[in-house]
Design an enzyme around this catalytic site. Structure first.
Site, PDB file in Angstrom:
ATOM      1  N   TYR A  54       0.825  -1.212   0.000  1.00 45.10           N
ATOM      2  CA  TYR A  54       0.000   0.000   0.000  1.00 45.10           C
ATOM      3  C   TYR A  54       0.862   1.266   0.000  1.00 45.10           C
ATOM      4  CZ  TYR A  54      -3.981  -3.023   0.290  1.00 45.10           C
ATOM      5  OH  TYR A  54      -4.915  -3.981  -0.035  1.00 45.10           O
ATOM      6  N   VAL A  91      -9.556   3.234  -4.439  1.00 42.14           N
ATOM      7  CA  VAL A  91      -9.025   3.780  -3.182  1.00 42.14           C
ATOM      8  C   VAL A  91      -8.127   4.991  -3.439  1.00 42.14           C
ATOM      9  CG1 VAL A  91      -9.266   1.598  -1.941  1.00 42.14           C
ATOM     10  CG2 VAL A  91      -7.158   2.050  -3.218  1.00 42.14           C
ATOM     11  N   ASP A  92      -7.984   5.391  -4.716  1.00 43.18           N
ATOM     12  CA  ASP A  92      -7.254   6.625  -5.012  1.00 43.18           C
ATOM     13  C   ASP A  92      -8.183   7.817  -4.770  1.00 43.18           C
ATOM     14  OD1 ASP A  92      -7.924   5.618  -8.300  1.00 43.18           O
ATOM     15  OD2 ASP A  92      -8.755   7.465  -7.465  1.00 43.18           O
ATOM     16  N   HIS A 106     -14.713   0.831  -0.778  1.00 43.54           N
ATOM     17  CA  HIS A 106     -13.586  -0.061  -0.455  1.00 43.54           C
ATOM     18  C   HIS A 106     -12.485   0.654   0.321  1.00 43.54           C
ATOM     19  CE1 HIS A 106     -14.674  -2.991  -3.981  1.00 43.54           C
ATOM     20  NE2 HIS A 106     -15.472  -3.110  -2.945  1.00 43.54           N
ATOM     21  N   CYS A 117      -8.947   0.258  18.091  1.00 44.98           N
ATOM     22  CA  CYS A 117     -10.058   1.093  18.579  1.00 44.98           C
ATOM     23  C   CYS A 117     -10.954   1.628  17.459  1.00 44.98           C
ATOM     24  CB  CYS A 117      -9.514   2.257  19.404  1.00 44.98           C
ATOM     25  SG  CYS A 117      -8.770   3.557  18.416  1.00 44.98           S
ATOM     26  N   LEU A 199     -13.655  -0.646 -21.678  1.00 45.41           N
ATOM     27  CA  LEU A 199     -12.841  -0.864 -22.884  1.00 45.41           C
ATOM     28  C   LEU A 199     -13.362  -2.068 -23.655  1.00 45.41           C
ATOM     29  CD1 LEU A 199      -8.989  -0.723 -22.054  1.00 45.41           C
ATOM     30  CD2 LEU A 199     -10.329   0.774 -23.579  1.00 45.41           C
TER      31      LEU A 199
HETATM   32  N1  APR Z   1     -11.308   2.747 -19.807  1.00 48.56           N
HETATM   33  C1  APR Z   1     -12.408   2.003 -19.468  1.00 48.56           C
HETATM   34  N2  APR Z   1     -12.332   0.775 -18.874  1.00 48.56           N
HETATM   35  C2  APR Z   1     -11.099   0.283 -18.683  1.00 48.56           C
HETATM   36  C3  APR Z   1      -9.909   0.988 -19.026  1.00 48.56           C
HETATM   37  C4  APR Z   1     -10.060   2.280 -19.624  1.00 48.56           C
HETATM   38  N3  APR Z   1      -9.013   3.017 -19.984  1.00 48.56           N
HETATM   39  N4  APR Z   1      -8.830   0.214 -18.708  1.00 48.56           N
HETATM   40  C5  APR Z   1      -9.333  -0.931 -18.171  1.00 48.56           C
HETATM   41  N5  APR Z   1     -10.691  -0.901 -18.160  1.00 48.56           N
HETATM   42  C6  APR Z   1     -11.618  -1.906 -17.625  1.00 48.56           C
HETATM   43  C7  APR Z   1     -11.222  -3.353 -17.884  1.00 48.56           C
HETATM   44  O1  APR Z   1     -11.733  -3.816 -19.117  1.00 48.56           O
HETATM   45  C8  APR Z   1     -11.872  -4.070 -16.697  1.00 48.56           C
HETATM   46  O2  APR Z   1     -13.206  -4.447 -17.001  1.00 48.56           O
HETATM   47  O3  APR Z   1     -11.604  -1.754 -16.220  1.00 48.56           O
HETATM   48  C9  APR Z   1     -11.897  -2.989 -15.601  1.00 48.56           C
HETATM   49  C10 APR Z   1     -10.903  -3.204 -14.456  1.00 48.56           C
HETATM   50  O4  APR Z   1     -11.281  -4.353 -13.764  1.00 48.56           O
HETATM   51  P1  APR Z   1     -10.552  -4.781 -12.401  1.00 48.56           P
HETATM   52  O5  APR Z   1      -9.107  -4.689 -12.592  1.00 48.56           O
HETATM   53  O6  APR Z   1     -11.151  -6.088 -12.023  1.00 48.56           O
HETATM   54  O7  APR Z   1     -10.961  -3.628 -11.375  1.00 48.56           O
HETATM   55  P2  APR Z   1     -12.308  -3.442 -10.550  1.00 48.56           P
HETATM   56  O8  APR Z   1     -13.488  -3.952 -11.293  1.00 48.56           O
HETATM   57  O9  APR Z   1     -12.346  -2.039 -10.113  1.00 48.56           O
HETATM   58  O10 APR Z   1     -12.021  -4.383  -9.273  1.00 48.56           O
HETATM   59  C11 APR Z   1     -13.000  -4.465  -8.276  1.00 48.56           C
HETATM   60  O11 APR Z   1     -11.612  -5.857  -6.920  1.00 48.56           O
HETATM   61  O12 APR Z   1      -9.450  -6.259  -6.428  1.00 48.56           O
HETATM   62  C12 APR Z   1     -10.612  -5.783  -5.907  1.00 48.56           C
HETATM   63  O13 APR Z   1     -11.053  -4.192  -4.207  1.00 48.56           O
HETATM   64  C13 APR Z   1     -10.504  -4.321  -5.471  1.00 48.56           C
HETATM   65  O14 APR Z   1     -11.974  -2.467  -5.926  1.00 48.56           O
HETATM   66  C14 APR Z   1     -11.362  -3.597  -6.489  1.00 48.56           C
HETATM   67  C15 APR Z   1     -12.361  -4.662  -6.916  1.00 48.56           C
END
Ligand code: APR
Length: 228
Positions: A54, A91-92, A106, A117, A199
């Site tokens: 992190y 989380v950004d 999240h 605490c 995408l």
């Molecule tokens: N524009 C649009 N979509 C995009 C882009 C982009 N430039 N780049 C990637 N993607 C899409 C991918 O196609 C994919 O479907 O973003 C998605 C990212 O998926 P993950 O990496 O699985 O992220 P997320 O869905 O946010 O994960 C959910 O999982 O790991 C845990 O707690 C963590 O919050 C997170 C949760």
């Protein structure tokens, strides 16, 4: 016109700001084991490893800037005549940097949590094992991140918003992690129209009526223009 819009964002909305996603090729979960860095058990076993993970993400996030998708959502929230609620799995702090109000289901890299605490405080850029809690003094500081096996934050609030929304949008999320992946069904159940921006197709694309395929920095501003 939709009186209330609920927007769910995922890692894909921050990808073009230079922050890696989790499950895309070469993503965070290809480089790190979820069990080691994103579970309470992993933290108990090796807190130094978890803090390193992190701390690395906090350093990257500190350098990142909001992109056109973050800015467009902030504009929608400011200018739309109806209500716009943004719920993020991220989380950004790029939504806030774009001056949007957002619900972090999240957690947040910028926050630290005392495992003893429950006190929260602004996380230093670098946290270490035994991070002292400024409230109780225990060396039990941890990243204020919802790990696998833990309950996401603000769920009651989020479910109220979903039950009352007319339009639900999901941006840049793979639809693989619940409860967020189930929000589209809850919104549909409430009678909302649904749209996905990504995408490519995600694991929950079947549940959405409309789809906009392309990079978030391109499709989100265009979508916002159609609403304003
Ligand atoms: N524009 C649009 N979509 C995009 C882009 C982009 N430039 N780049 C990637 N993607 C899409 C991918 O196609 C994919 O479907 O973003 C998605 C990212 O998926 P993950 O990496 O699985 O992220 P997320 O869905 O946010 O994960 C959910 O999982 O790991 C845990 O707690 C963590 O919050 C997170 C949760």
């Amino acid at each position: 016109m939709a009186e209330k819009i609920v927007i769910l964002t995922g890692a894909g909305i921050s990808a073009e700001s230079g922050l890696g996603t989790f499950r895309d090729e070469g993503g965070l979960w290809a480089q790190h084991r979820i069990e080691d860095v994103a579970t309470p058990e992993g933290f108990a076993k090796d807190p130094a490893l978890v803090h390193r993970f992190y701390n690395m993400r906090r350093a990257e996030a500190a350098k990142a800037q909001p992109n056109a998708a973050h800015l467009a959502l902030a504009r929608l929230q400011r200018e739309y005549s109806g209500e716009v609620v943004i719920v993020t799995q991220n989380v950004d702090a790029l939504h806030e940097a774009a001056r949007a109000e957002v619900i972090h289901m999240h957690g947040a890299l910028a926050s630290a949590l005392c495992a003893a605490c429950g006190h929260r405080w602004a996380a230093p850029l670098v946290m270490a094992t035994g991070e002292p809690c400024p409230a109780c003094g225990a060396g039990a500081g941890r990243p204020d991140i919802v790990w696998f096996g833990e309950m996401p934050y603000f769920m009651e609030q989020i479910e109220d918003h979903l039950l009352g929304c007319d339009l639900f949008a999901a941006i840049g999320t793979s639809g693989q992690v619940y409860p967020a992946a189930g929000f589209v069904q809850q919104a549909r159940y409430a009678g909302a129209r649904t749209i996905e921006m990504n995408l490519r197709d995600s694991d929950s694309s079947y549940a959405f009526e409309d789809h906009l395929i392309g990079p978030a920095s391109k499709v989100v501003p265009r979508w916002v223009d159609t609403l304003l």
